[in-house]
Design a protein around this motif. Structure first.
Motif, PDB file in Angstrom:
ATOM      1  N   ASN A  40     -28.900  50.896   7.906  1.00 27.78           N
ATOM      2  CA  ASN A  40     -30.286  50.864   7.427  1.00 27.78           C
ATOM      3  C   ASN A  40     -30.411  49.990   6.179  1.00 27.78           C
ATOM      4  OD1 ASN A  40     -31.351  52.436   9.458  1.00 27.78           O
ATOM      5  ND2 ASN A  40     -31.092  54.342   8.318  1.00 27.78           N
ATOM      6  N   ASP A  41     -29.423  50.030   5.290  1.00 26.97           N
ATOM      7  CA  ASP A  41     -29.431  49.161   4.112  1.00 26.97           C
ATOM      8  C   ASP A  41     -29.432  47.687   4.526  1.00 26.97           C
ATOM      9  OD1 ASP A  41     -29.268  51.394   2.409  1.00 26.97           O
ATOM     10  OD2 ASP A  41     -27.073  51.258   2.272  1.00 26.97           O
ATOM     11  N   LEU A  42     -28.635  47.363   5.541  1.00 21.47           N
ATOM     12  CA  LEU A  42     -28.565  45.983   6.031  1.00 21.47           C
ATOM     13  C   LEU A  42     -29.901  45.558   6.632  1.00 21.47           C
ATOM     14  CD1 LEU A  42     -26.873  43.447   6.455  1.00 21.47           C
ATOM     15  CD2 LEU A  42     -26.046  44.460   8.596  1.00 21.47           C
ATOM     16  N   ARG A  43     -30.512  46.444   7.391  1.00 23.46           N
ATOM     17  CA  ARG A  43     -31.831  46.139   7.960  1.00 23.46           C
ATOM     18  C   ARG A  43     -32.845  45.875   6.857  1.00 23.46           C
ATOM     19  NH1 ARG A  43     -30.418  50.764  11.572  1.00 23.46           N
ATOM     20  NH2 ARG A  43     -29.748  49.798  13.508  1.00 23.46           N
ATOM     21  N   MET A  44     -32.847  46.692   5.827  1.00 23.23           N
ATOM     22  CA  MET A  44     -33.783  46.519   4.714  1.00 23.23           C
ATOM     23  C   MET A  44     -33.517  45.200   3.988  1.00 23.23           C
ATOM     24  SD  MET A  44     -35.866  49.035   4.873  1.00 23.23           S
ATOM     25  CE  MET A  44     -36.651  49.066   3.283  1.00 23.23           C
ATOM     26  N   LEU A  45     -32.252  44.868   3.777  1.00 24.73           N
ATOM     27  CA  LEU A  45     -31.895  43.606   3.131  1.00 24.73           C
ATOM     28  C   LEU A  45     -32.408  42.419   3.942  1.00 24.73           C
ATOM     29  CD1 LEU A  45     -30.297  42.186   0.827  1.00 24.73           C
ATOM     30  CD2 LEU A  45     -28.328  42.200   2.363  1.00 24.73           C
TER      31      LEU A  45
END
Length: 95
Positions: free
Chosen positions: A73-78
């Protein structure tokens, strides 16, 4: 937002370990170590290039191997995609 990509020796020796860019995400190249050195005032890295590995079909036989310091999810947000938007898109494809 740009991501700063560098390797430790260059950042410290050539650039003098500046801290001006520590507000940007860091992609650090530090090969063959258990944990990368984080230069220039960053608290942590977002991507870490930790090795080069052989792979069939690549002309010189080596590719970079990297890690992401976070969740999917952090990667998606980034990347600019809210986790819920991607989840709903995946559910729609599976129907």
């Amino acid at each position: 937002m740009p991501i700063v990509y560098t390797y430790v020796d260059f950042w410290k020796s050539t650039l003098g370990n500046p801290q001006d860019l520590s507000g940007y995400p860091l992609w650090i190249s530090h090969l063959n170590v258990g944990s990368p050195t984080v230069p220039g005032g960053w608290a942590n890295w977002i991507f870490w290039q930790f090795a080069k590995q052989p792979i069939n079909g690549v002309s010189n036989g080596l590719v970079d191997v990297d890690a992401f310091n976070g969740t999917s999810n952090d990667l998606r947000m980034l990347a600019g995609y809210p986790a819920t938007a991607l989840l709903s898109a995946a559910v729609n494809v599976q129907r």
